[in-house]
Design an enzyme around this catalytic site. Structure first.
Site, PDB file in Angstrom:
ATOM      1  N   ASN A   4       0.871  -1.177   0.000  1.00 61.23           N
ATOM      2  CA  ASN A   4       0.000   0.000   0.000  1.00 61.23           C
ATOM      3  C   ASN A   4       0.908   1.226   0.000  1.00 61.23           C
ATOM      4  OD1 ASN A   4      -1.813   2.080   0.542  1.00 61.23           O
ATOM      5  ND2 ASN A   4      -2.986   0.892   2.021  1.00 61.23           N
ATOM      6  N   ARG A  88      -2.377  -1.799  -3.689  1.00 62.72           N
ATOM      7  CA  ARG A  88      -3.486  -0.844  -3.637  1.00 62.72           C
ATOM      8  C   ARG A  88      -3.239   0.249  -4.666  1.00 62.72           C
ATOM      9  NH1 ARG A  88      -4.173   4.280   0.124  1.00 62.72           N
ATOM     10  NH2 ARG A  88      -6.291   4.902  -0.444  1.00 62.72           N
ATOM     11  N   HIS A 178     -11.443   5.548  -0.918  1.00 56.16           N
ATOM     12  CA  HIS A 178     -11.409   4.833   0.367  1.00 56.16           C
ATOM     13  C   HIS A 178     -12.203   3.518   0.299  1.00 56.16           C
ATOM     14  CE1 HIS A 178     -10.497   8.697   2.902  1.00 56.16           C
ATOM     15  NE2 HIS A 178      -9.392   8.119   2.466  1.00 56.16           N
ATOM     16  N   ARG A 239      -7.376  19.216   3.315  1.00 55.96           N
ATOM     17  CA  ARG A 239      -8.259  19.438   2.167  1.00 55.96           C
ATOM     18  C   ARG A 239      -9.522  20.184   2.590  1.00 55.96           C
ATOM     19  NH1 ARG A 239      -7.927  13.151   0.605  1.00 55.96           N
ATOM     20  NH2 ARG A 239      -5.892  13.113  -0.419  1.00 55.96           N
ATOM     21  N   GLU A 382      -6.720  -2.339   5.602  1.00 53.51           N
ATOM     22  CA  GLU A 382      -6.829  -2.368   4.136  1.00 53.51           C
ATOM     23  C   GLU A 382      -6.047  -3.530   3.539  1.00 53.51           C
ATOM     24  OE1 GLU A 382      -7.553   2.240   2.820  1.00 53.51           O
ATOM     25  OE2 GLU A 382      -5.499   1.640   3.262  1.00 53.51           O
TER      26      GLU A 382
END
Length: 394
Positions: A4, A88, A178, A239, A382
């Protein structure tokens, strides 16, 4: 091996077993690519830790460091003989909606994907190209996409109110991100509750440096807060999240900025960091919540935006069975969970303060028995989704 990759980090996880039984044996991270990086790993067999600092110039060096860490724990095994490696990849566009075997053809397609992918996919592509050099030719490479979990978004949820000709010309739509995290929370809740996939009507809340909310109906993502890029939706560490589009051109004109400079402000200088004047770390903001007005404002806006998104999904899925918190903030901050739960209490949600306070980085139901909707905290892994997809790929 699960990989990842971020712009300055690589997470790696090593699984072993046969078709009937697998287990994760090693998990680690190389953090600080481009300078002196910290390399940490854990051996699950014994709980032993590996820690090292070294110069890591690029993703190839990061993978080499990952291999060194693996060989530290598995000296009797040939790590280079791994059978499959799953990567990923943030953005699959409209072309990649399932896990794909990474061949020269598919990699070329990824490199020319267009859309916003050039902003998000390069770290993964750099790791894939590096792995091609470091592992034997027979290793199967798999690409697992964040966007693939959201491939079932209905037309009304994925369409922007832009001129139709432009959306068709440039493939403009809401993709969502996500996906690995939202899928993990869904799958884990299904295992915990014993319900079927078709019975899973949930709202999953991934809160970390990047944040998103996902509405899941009958097991499938039907709406999510991130859109064409990961900039849309919740306010995040750096963000803006949702913003009046007219503000972008207004600020650009006032400050005489070009598109790239404006994009940097929206992605890197805004959010919790921009509002508070800090680096945006939620732990810092919570510590200052009672003494610094800007830190308090940042936290309050953050929680309000999350609550607003949660309640906005009721028309899409009806009353969910559960709302699930994951991600670094969602898993580690009872303070933030309590404030969000209070804001959504008109839905009949009641938090157990005792359960919530005790739940830090562990899996737990945190609502009380009278709550109309269950509240859960589920730490996200993940790598397990990457592993599952990679092993099951034909």
């Amino acid at each position: 091996l699960s990989i990842n990759s971020g712009s300055s980090s690589v997470k790696f996880d090593w699984y072993e077993g046969d078709q009937s039984q697998f287990q994760k044996r090693v998990s680690g991270k190389v953090d600080g690519i481009g300078s002196h990086a910290d390399i940490h790993a854990k051996f699950f067999d014994s709980g032993a830790q590996y820690s090292h600092t070294g110069s890591v110039a690029n993703h190839e060096d990061a993978l080499k460091e990952s291999i060194h860490a693996l060989q530290y724990f598995l000296p009797g095994e040939t790590v280079s003989q791994v059978d499959r490696i799953g990567f990923r990849i943030v953005h699959g566009g409209e072309l990649f909606t399932e896990t794909v075997r990474l061949t020269d053809v598919s990699l070329t397609a990824l490199e020319h994907l267009g859309h916003p992918a050039p902003l998000h996919n390069p770290p993964a592509l750099a790791s894939i190209r590096a792995a091609q050099k470091l592992f034997r030719p027979g290793v199967v490479f798999a690409g697992v996409f964040d966007t693939q979990f959201h491939k079932h978004l209905p037309v009304v949820a994925r369409t922007y109110g832009l001129p139709y000709t432009l959306t068709q010309k440039y493939g403009i739509r809401r993709y969502g991100f996500h996906g690995l995290a939202h899928r993990f929370m869904r799958d884990r809740y299904i295992r915990m509750s014993g319900i079927s996939l078709e019975e899973a009507t949930l709202i999953t809340v991934q809160l970390g440096s990047g944040c998103s909310v996902c509405a899941i109906k009958n097991g499938y993502s039907v709406d999510t807060s991130m859109g064409f890029t990961p900039l849309e939706g919740l306010m995040m560490r750096t963000r803006t999240g949702d913003i009046d589009a007219g503000l972008v051109s207004y600020i650009a004109r006032q400050e005489r900025l070009d598109g790239f400079q404006m994009e940097h402000i929206l992605n890197e200088d805004s959010g919790l960091a921009g509002l508070s004047g800090t680096d945006g770390d939620m732990r810092t903001l919570i510590a200052r919540y009672g003494s610094d007005t800007r830190s308090k404002l940042a936290v309050d806006v953050f929680c309000y935006r999350v609550a607003k998104y949660i309640t906005s999904y009721i028309p899409a899925i009806g009353m969910p069975k559960a709302i699930i918190f994951g991600g670094g903030i969602g898993e580690l901050s009872p303070f933030i969970r309590e404030r969000i739960a209070t804001l959504v209490s008109p839905l009949g949600i009641t938090l157990s303060k005792e359960k919530n306070a005790e739940c830090i980085g562990k899996e737990s139901c945190i609502s009380d028995l009278q709550s109309a909707i269950q509240l859960y905290c589920i730490p996200v892994d993940e790598s397990e989704v990457i592993f599952t997809e990679t092993v099951s790929m034909v």
